[in-house]
Design an enzyme around this catalytic site. Sequence first.
Site, PDB file in Angstrom:
ATOM      1  CG  HIS A 177     -40.727   0.292 105.077  1.00 51.35           C
ATOM      2  ND1 HIS A 177     -41.833  -0.301 105.641  1.00 51.35           N
ATOM      3  CD2 HIS A 177     -39.656  -0.374 105.589  1.00 51.35           C
ATOM      4  CE1 HIS A 177     -41.444  -1.267 106.467  1.00 51.35           C
ATOM      5  NE2 HIS A 177     -40.121  -1.333 106.437  1.00 51.35           N
TER       6      HIS A 177
ATOM      7  CD  GLU B 286     -42.757  -6.757 107.272  1.00 50.48           C
ATOM      8  OE1 GLU B 286     -43.598  -7.322 106.533  1.00 50.48           O
ATOM      9  OE2 GLU B 286     -42.850  -5.574 107.627  1.00 50.48           O
TER      10      GLU B 286
ATOM     11  CG  HIS C 258     -35.052  -0.071 106.755  1.00 49.13           C
ATOM     12  ND1 HIS C 258     -35.181  -0.002 108.125  1.00 49.13           N
ATOM     13  CD2 HIS C 258     -36.068  -0.874 106.329  1.00 49.13           C
ATOM     14  CE1 HIS C 258     -36.226  -0.719 108.512  1.00 49.13           C
ATOM     15  NE2 HIS C 258     -36.774  -1.267 107.436  1.00 49.13           N
TER      16      HIS C 258
ATOM     17  CG  HIS D  93     -37.489  -5.536 104.452  1.00 44.11           C
ATOM     18  ND1 HIS D  93     -37.659  -4.492 103.571  1.00 44.11           N
ATOM     19  CD2 HIS D  93     -37.892  -5.069 105.661  1.00 44.11           C
ATOM     20  CE1 HIS D  93     -38.162  -3.451 104.219  1.00 44.11           C
ATOM     21  NE2 HIS D  93     -38.296  -3.778 105.494  1.00 44.11           N
TER      22      HIS D  93
END
Length: 273
Positions: free
Chosen positions: A211, A117, A142, A140
């Site tokens: 996501h 990413e 989840h 980032h």
Amino acid sequence: MTKDILDADFIKEMAKTTSNLYRLGWDERNGGNITYLLDEKEVVEYLDVKQIIRTIPMDFDGEKLAGKYFLVTGSGKYFKNVEEAPAVNLGVIQVSEDGKAVHLLWGYTDGGLPTSELPAHFMSHIARLSVDPENRVVMHCHATHLLAMTFTHELTERAFTRTLWQMCTECLVVFPEGVGIIPWLVPGTNDIGKATSEKMKENRLIVWPHHGIYGAGQSMDETFGLIETAEKAAEVYTIVMSQGGIKQAITDEQLKALGERFGVEAKAGYLNN
């Protein structure tokens, strides 16, 4: 003689944060990634920045970040392993002068690469630095309940934000600009990076439906705390809905009073007159 990089505060911060994210269940397996913009003066205490281990090409124009240093989690690496083996799971990189590659200065000792990413992270750093020159971290993960909300809640930024604000008093204070939401897109692509970075110009929290979430901030603590606060609100919402739904909540008048007390202003149009 340079100091041992394993004693660097930025390595310790990254190791502690990745462990916490794994412990909370927000970064299963190799899920999640973090990029941490470093000052050159702190890097040169620990590394000879002229000693390039290898150069890794990028399918992204990173010229706006040319010369900058980042601590980056590795591609395919598990957050649970960072504390025990930081040199395998992390890397210190410098963006090349033409912005087409990164130079590895430390880490990824098993031949690994930066997170897949990386384009999304770099685009987000560029966007945040354009509005906040002190921004240092893009994260980032989840986050479980925020992820769940993207299946059950209206996916408009105003509605999603208002629900989070109404679940925990601190939410308006922590993210008065609300949360951004992008469409579902394939991860690891420039498309998802572009969509995220566009939202990052106005928001520090970006929801990736079905996501996870992206957060940005001036420090590791600030960024982690930003996501943590939104996730707590999503968890409360989940519990409330399982208990039969909302019977009463923080009103718009109360949210306005809260903003006045703490010197923040809710995003225009998000509160009812």
